[in-house]
Design a protein around this motif. Sequence first.
Motif, PDB file in Angstrom:
ATOM      1  N   GLU A   1       1.304   3.684  -9.285  1.00 21.53           N
ATOM      2  CA  GLU A   1       1.077   4.806  -8.372  1.00 21.53           C
ATOM      3  C   GLU A   1      -0.196   4.599  -7.561  1.00 21.53           C
ATOM      4  OE1 GLU A   1       1.032   8.244 -10.821  1.00 21.53           O
ATOM      5  OE2 GLU A   1       3.175   8.167 -11.297  1.00 21.53           O
ATOM      6  N   MET A   2      -1.223   4.051  -8.216  1.00 25.96           N
ATOM      7  CA  MET A   2      -2.448   3.738  -7.479  1.00 25.96           C
ATOM      8  C   MET A   2      -2.183   2.697  -6.390  1.00 25.96           C
ATOM      9  SD  MET A   2      -5.968   2.015  -8.887  1.00 25.96           S
ATOM     10  CE  MET A   2      -5.119   0.437  -9.057  1.00 25.96           C
ATOM     11  N   LEU A   3      -1.373   1.674  -6.708  1.00 23.68           N
ATOM     12  CA  LEU A   3      -1.025   0.674  -5.698  1.00 23.68           C
ATOM     13  C   LEU A   3      -0.254   1.298  -4.543  1.00 23.68           C
ATOM     14  CD1 LEU A   3       0.045  -2.468  -7.783  1.00 23.68           C
ATOM     15  CD2 LEU A   3      -2.069  -2.114  -6.512  1.00 23.68           C
ATOM     16  N   ASP A   4       0.655   2.240  -4.849  1.00 25.85           N
ATOM     17  CA  ASP A   4       1.396   2.930  -3.787  1.00 25.85           C
ATOM     18  C   ASP A   4       0.436   3.633  -2.835  1.00 25.85           C
ATOM     19  OD1 ASP A   4       3.820   2.102  -4.802  1.00 25.85           O
ATOM     20  OD2 ASP A   4       4.134   3.909  -5.996  1.00 25.85           O
ATOM     21  N   ARG A   5      -0.545   4.333  -3.410  1.00 24.37           N
ATOM     22  CA  ARG A   5      -1.497   5.062  -2.560  1.00 24.37           C
ATOM     23  C   ARG A   5      -2.354   4.102  -1.737  1.00 24.37           C
ATOM     24  NH1 ARG A   5      -2.052   7.964  -7.420  1.00 24.37           N
ATOM     25  NH2 ARG A   5      -4.041   6.913  -7.869  1.00 24.37           N
ATOM     26  N   LEU A   6      -2.825   3.032  -2.379  1.00 18.19           N
ATOM     27  CA  LEU A   6      -3.660   2.074  -1.661  1.00 18.19           C
ATOM     28  C   LEU A   6      -2.898   1.404  -0.526  1.00 18.19           C
ATOM     29  CD1 LEU A   6      -5.596   0.365  -4.605  1.00 18.19           C
ATOM     30  CD2 LEU A   6      -6.486   2.017  -2.969  1.00 18.19           C
ATOM     31  N   GLU A   7      -1.635   1.032  -0.787  1.00 19.40           N
ATOM     32  CA  GLU A   7      -0.848   0.366   0.254  1.00 19.40           C
ATOM     33  C   GLU A   7      -0.526   1.323   1.393  1.00 19.40           C
ATOM     34  OE1 GLU A   7       2.514  -1.475  -1.524  1.00 19.40           O
ATOM     35  OE2 GLU A   7       1.333  -2.928  -2.676  1.00 19.40           O
ATOM     36  N   ALA A   8      -0.254   2.600   1.056  1.00 19.66           N
ATOM     37  CA  ALA A   8       0.008   3.588   2.109  1.00 19.66           C
ATOM     38  C   ALA A   8      -1.237   3.788   2.969  1.00 19.66           C
ATOM     39  CB  ALA A   8       0.452   4.902   1.482  1.00 19.66           C
ATOM     40  N   GLU A   9      -2.398   3.880   2.328  1.00 18.54           N
ATOM     41  CA  GLU A   9      -3.636   4.048   3.086  1.00 18.54           C
ATOM     42  C   GLU A   9      -3.930   2.814   3.936  1.00 18.54           C
ATOM     43  OE1 GLU A   9      -6.602   4.913   0.212  1.00 18.54           O
ATOM     44  OE2 GLU A   9      -5.784   6.892  -0.305  1.00 18.54           O
ATOM     45  N   ARG A  10      -3.639   1.633   3.390  1.00 23.85           N
ATOM     46  CA  ARG A  10      -3.881   0.414   4.160  1.00 23.85           C
ATOM     47  C   ARG A  10      -2.953   0.353   5.371  1.00 23.85           C
ATOM     48  NH1 ARG A  10      -6.440  -4.338   3.763  1.00 23.85           N
ATOM     49  NH2 ARG A  10      -5.569  -6.084   4.917  1.00 23.85           N
ATOM     50  N   ARG A  11      -1.677   0.723   5.168  1.00 22.65           N
ATOM     51  CA  ARG A  11      -0.755   0.724   6.310  1.00 22.65           C
ATOM     52  C   ARG A  11      -1.233   1.679   7.396  1.00 22.65           C
ATOM     53  NH1 ARG A  11       3.311   0.218   2.348  1.00 22.65           N
ATOM     54  NH2 ARG A  11       3.548   2.476   2.262  1.00 22.65           N
ATOM     55  N   GLU A  12      -1.712   2.844   6.979  1.00 26.41           N
ATOM     56  CA  GLU A  12      -2.184   3.812   7.969  1.00 26.41           C
ATOM     57  C   GLU A  12      -3.411   3.291   8.709  1.00 26.41           C
ATOM     58  OE1 GLU A  12      -2.850   7.416   5.868  1.00 26.41           O
ATOM     59  OE2 GLU A  12      -0.720   7.785   5.439  1.00 26.41           O
ATOM     60  N   SER A  13      -4.348   2.679   7.975  1.00 22.82           N
ATOM     61  CA  SER A  13      -5.547   2.161   8.631  1.00 22.82           C
ATOM     62  C   SER A  13      -5.210   0.993   9.555  1.00 22.82           C
ATOM     63  CB  SER A  13      -6.576   1.726   7.571  1.00 22.82           C
ATOM     64  OG  SER A  13      -6.072   0.660   6.782  1.00 22.82           O
ATOM     65  N   VAL A  14      -4.296   0.112   9.110  1.00 25.45           N
ATOM     66  CA  VAL A  14      -3.875  -0.999   9.973  1.00 25.45           C
ATOM     67  C   VAL A  14      -3.157  -0.477  11.208  1.00 25.45           C
ATOM     68  CG1 VAL A  14      -2.322  -2.987  10.129  1.00 25.45           C
ATOM     69  CG2 VAL A  14      -3.776  -2.705   8.124  1.00 25.45           C
ATOM     70  N   ALA A  15      -2.324   0.550  11.022  1.00 23.53           N
ATOM     71  CA  ALA A  15      -1.602   1.129  12.160  1.00 23.53           C
ATOM     72  C   ALA A  15      -2.577   1.711  13.181  1.00 23.53           C
ATOM     73  CB  ALA A  15      -0.633   2.207  11.672  1.00 23.53           C
ATOM     74  N   ARG A  16      -3.603   2.411  12.688  1.00 17.59           N
ATOM     75  CA  ARG A  16      -4.593   2.981  13.619  1.00 17.59           C
ATOM     76  C   ARG A  16      -5.356   1.877  14.348  1.00 17.59           C
ATOM     77  NH1 ARG A  16      -5.378   6.617   9.214  1.00 17.59           N
ATOM     78  NH2 ARG A  16      -7.149   5.357   8.490  1.00 17.59           N
ATOM     79  N   ALA A  17      -5.735   0.837  13.601  1.00 15.36           N
ATOM     80  CA  ALA A  17      -6.493  -0.251  14.224  1.00 15.36           C
ATOM     81  C   ALA A  17      -5.658  -0.991  15.270  1.00 15.36           C
ATOM     82  CB  ALA A  17      -6.984  -1.227  13.163  1.00 15.36           C
ATOM     83  N   LEU A  18      -4.398  -1.276  14.927  1.00 17.23           N
ATOM     84  CA  LEU A  18      -3.545  -2.000  15.870  1.00 17.23           C
ATOM     85  C   LEU A  18      -3.166  -1.131  17.062  1.00 17.23           C
ATOM     86  CD1 LEU A  18      -1.222  -4.013  13.469  1.00 17.23           C
ATOM     87  CD2 LEU A  18      -3.242  -4.787  14.705  1.00 17.23           C
ATOM     88  N   ALA A  19      -2.979   0.183  16.829  1.00 12.24           N
ATOM     89  CA  ALA A  19      -2.686   1.082  17.948  1.00 12.24           C
ATOM     90  C   ALA A  19      -3.871   1.121  18.913  1.00 12.24           C
ATOM     91  CB  ALA A  19      -2.367   2.478  17.426  1.00 12.24           C
ATOM     92  N   ALA A  20      -5.081   1.180  18.358  1.00 12.89           N
ATOM     93  CA  ALA A  20      -6.265   1.151  19.219  1.00 12.89           C
ATOM     94  C   ALA A  20      -6.361  -0.174  19.963  1.00 12.89           C
ATOM     95  CB  ALA A  20      -7.520   1.383  18.374  1.00 12.89           C
ATOM     96  N   GLN A  21      -6.034  -1.270  19.268  1.00 10.97           N
ATOM     97  CA  GLN A  21      -6.078  -2.585  19.906  1.00 10.97           C
ATOM     98  C   GLN A  21      -5.063  -2.678  21.035  1.00 10.97           C
ATOM     99  OE1 GLN A  21      -4.360  -6.320  18.056  1.00 10.97           O
ATOM    100  NE2 GLN A  21      -6.537  -6.709  17.706  1.00 10.97           N
ATOM    101  N   GLU A  22      -3.846  -2.213  20.788  1.00 15.43           N
ATOM    102  CA  GLU A  22      -2.825  -2.271  21.832  1.00 15.43           C
ATOM    103  C   GLU A  22      -3.176  -1.356  22.997  1.00 15.43           C
ATOM    104  OE1 GLU A  22      -0.315  -4.254  22.182  1.00 15.43           O
ATOM    105  OE2 GLU A  22      -0.667  -5.263  20.267  1.00 15.43           O
ATOM    106  N   GLY A  23      -3.780  -0.179  22.694  1.00 16.75           N
ATOM    107  CA  GLY A  23      -4.206   0.698  23.770  1.00 16.75           C
ATOM    108  C   GLY A  23      -5.274   0.054  24.638  1.00 16.75           C
ATOM    109  N   GLU A  24      -6.208  -0.643  23.990  1.00 13.06           N
ATOM    110  CA  GLU A  24      -7.244  -1.332  24.758  1.00 13.06           C
ATOM    111  C   GLU A  24      -6.647  -2.491  25.551  1.00 13.06           C
ATOM    112  OE1 GLU A  24     -11.204  -1.969  26.061  1.00 13.06           O
ATOM    113  OE2 GLU A  24     -10.139  -0.280  25.147  1.00 13.06           O
ATOM    114  N   ARG A  25      -5.699  -3.202  24.961  1.00 13.24           N
ATOM    115  CA  ARG A  25      -5.025  -4.278  25.696  1.00 13.24           C
ATOM    116  C   ARG A  25      -4.348  -3.732  26.953  1.00 13.24           C
ATOM    117  NH1 ARG A  25      -2.993  -9.115  23.003  1.00 13.24           N
ATOM    118  NH2 ARG A  25      -4.057  -9.459  21.010  1.00 13.24           N
TER     119      ARG A  25
END
Length: 321
Positions: free
Chosen positions: A107-131
Amino acid sequence: MSSRSRGPALFWRVAIGNAAVLAAACVITALIFAPATDDVAVRELAIFAGGLVVMLAFNLLLLRRALGPLRELTAFARRIDPLEPGRRLQVAGGDSEATELADAFNEMLDRLEAERRESVARALAAQEGERLRVAQELHDGVGQSLTGVVLQLGRVARDVDDTARPAVVEAQETARESLEEVRRIARRLRPEALDDLGLASALLVLGERVAEHSELSVDVQVQPGLAFNPDEELVLYRVAQEALTNVARHSGARHAEVKLHLQGGRPLLEVGDDGSGLPPNAHDGSGIRGMRERAVLVGGALKLSASPLGGARITLELPEP
């Protein structure tokens, strides 16, 4: 990285402690309650010694079964890679404490992976917006200015005398080449074909442009009928783009293949080449790490292997549609 020195494992510490307590209890009992006859004391000590062996064996069996999952959890935790999500610990044992511990860890891994996906999604969305912003500024700002310069130089070339005209024409060609370079950078930052024509056409255009600006021949094969959501399309395109860029820059290859198809019901993107193969530190490069992070965003897995063409192959496997 080597682990720091530790004492005996918990299993052996508990087992040795229990053995010492049981042995002491047996010896003390035999000595205190032994009758005067020496033969009887020896017999009782033998009985206690046999009982001690049986109890220790039973104790060791229980401890090994109870503490075994802890060793599995330790080994599993050391193998976890944040860029390879989805792996979970399976512990047999019904409703035991070890099973509860494994469930809590998963369950801890599920939460960590979900949080990582969200943080990666935000970072990549910001990157694509800047591109996108930079691409628009290059196209609408620098591109328009250079277009004006090319047109002005064309008018000047018609009005000057013959001795000055070659220099003006040369300047016009330099400005035109700079304009094409700006447009190429803008297309690389935000692929128009992906937005306007879809993934299959965008991959074909990508292969043509890579071949045009390098000595690499690129064969692109896309299975018809594949459908992806916008995030998956962007991830597939960016992974193919980065992989082809690495091939053109570093592999010394003459030919590359890009294949997007279904295998076992799962979409598979493969980029292979006939170059020099994988360098020793390939997994540590920023380009590979960026591709793996994009794969995590859509629940996919990125793998590096040898290509049938003789060089390296990058494979991105997406979840079943």
